[in-house]
Design an enzyme around this catalytic site. Structure first.
Site, PDB file in Angstrom:
ATOM      1  N   ASP A   1       0.845  -1.193   0.000  1.00 22.89           N
ATOM      2  CA  ASP A   1       0.000   0.000   0.000  1.00 22.89           C
ATOM      3  C   ASP A   1       0.878   1.240   0.000  1.00 22.89           C
ATOM      4  O   ASP A   1       2.001   1.211   0.527  1.00 22.89           O
ATOM      5  CB  ASP A   1      -0.859   0.065   1.270  1.00 22.89           C
ATOM      6  CG  ASP A   1      -1.748  -1.148   1.424  1.00 22.89           C
ATOM      7  OD1 ASP A   1      -2.108  -1.746   0.398  1.00 22.89           O
ATOM      8  OD2 ASP A   1      -2.063  -1.474   2.580  1.00 22.89           O
TER       9      ASP A   1
HETATM   10  N1  URA Z   1      -0.999  -5.946   3.938  1.00 22.11           N
HETATM   11  C1  URA Z   1      -1.487  -4.680   3.969  1.00 22.11           C
HETATM   12  O1  URA Z   1      -2.494  -4.428   4.594  1.00 22.11           O
HETATM   13  N2  URA Z   1      -0.814  -3.732   3.315  1.00 22.11           N
HETATM   14  C2  URA Z   1       0.311  -3.961   2.622  1.00 22.11           C
HETATM   15  O2  URA Z   1       0.876  -3.037   2.036  1.00 22.11           O
HETATM   16  C3  URA Z   1       0.805  -5.266   2.608  1.00 22.11           C
HETATM   17  C4  URA Z   1       0.133  -6.248   3.269  1.00 22.11           C
END
Ligand code: URA
Length: 239
Positions: free
Chosen positions: A101
């Protein structure tokens, strides 16, 4: 090696897509168009797709990057935000291995090796990803840790068993073998402890280590071999 496999190993496309490219007459071996995906090649003759030479996997590169928050892990962003690919000056086109993310920090791999990227991210291979999550409302009680370990119900289905430990009150280390969208955040939220900060500290056998935020490094051959092995070992046992 079959031509289609050679193209897949060379990071050109998936094996099936490579077969399509061959059938479409886009692939040449030693300058001649070849339409047989089973044609044997050993790297001694130049292979090209649409006139562009295909390099052997030995020439492929893998970088580790410590992604800062606010940087997106797609190769290009429609909103003009900085991308992880932009953090690594390279003489070739690199692709992120999976996604983090925008607000997650930590380890993301970039490579021009499509076959390796596929092995590392395909659910069939179940390569573990290790996260450190700061959560709200800590310390997290044992019942919630247990639920995370067993698997929690998300709107796209239950999560597979995970390894979870509380490093200190409200800080969890979570190892999952799936790569669903915002999975760790949704898992923690599902047990009543939303994530306030998330960092990936390992991908398969590779650890983030001391790499500084925003920095990158080219992986050594033995590190790449270990990544390749991570994408193979489970494939053998998964059936
Ligand atoms: N899980 C998440 O919630 N975000 C990420 O970036 C990776 C794994």
């Amino acid at each position: 090696m079959r031509l289609a496999k050679f193209l897949a190993n060379g990071g050109v496309a998936s094996r099936r897509a490579a077969e399509g490219q061959i059938a479409d007459g886009r692939v040449t071996v030693a300058g001649e168009i070849v339409r047989d995906p089973a044609r044997g090649v050993d790297g001694s003759e130049p292979v090209a797709v649409d006139g562009r030479p295909v390099a052997l996997p030995a020439d492929r590169v893998v970088y580790a990057v410590n992604k800062p928050a606010g940087v997106v892990s797609t190769a290009r962003d429609t909103h003009g935000r900085p991308t992880v690919v932009g953090l690594v000056p390279a003489d070739r086109r690199l692709y992120p291995v999976g996604r983090l993310d925008a607000d997650t920090t930590g380890l993301i791999l970039l490579t021009d090796d499509g076959e390796l990227a596929n092995r590392l991210t395909h659910p069939r291979y179940g390569v573990p990803r290790t996260y450190r999550a700061k959560v709200l409302g800590g310390p997290v009680p044992e019942a919630a840790l247990h639920a995370l370990r067993r698997g929690v119900e998300l709107d796209d289905g239950p999560t597979a068993p995970a390894q979870v430990r509380q490093l200190r009150p409200g800080v969890l280390e979570i190892i999952i073998r799936e790569g669903r969208k915002r999975q760790v955040r949704r898992m923690c939220e599902a047990v009543g402890h939303p994530v306030s900060a998330l960092e990936r500290i390992a991908f398969g056998p590779l650890r983030l280590g001391r790499l500084k935020l925003g920095a990158h490094r080219l992986l050594e051959a033995d590190e790449v071999d270990a990544l390749r092995a991570a994408g193979v070992s489970r494939a053998r046992t998964a059936r």
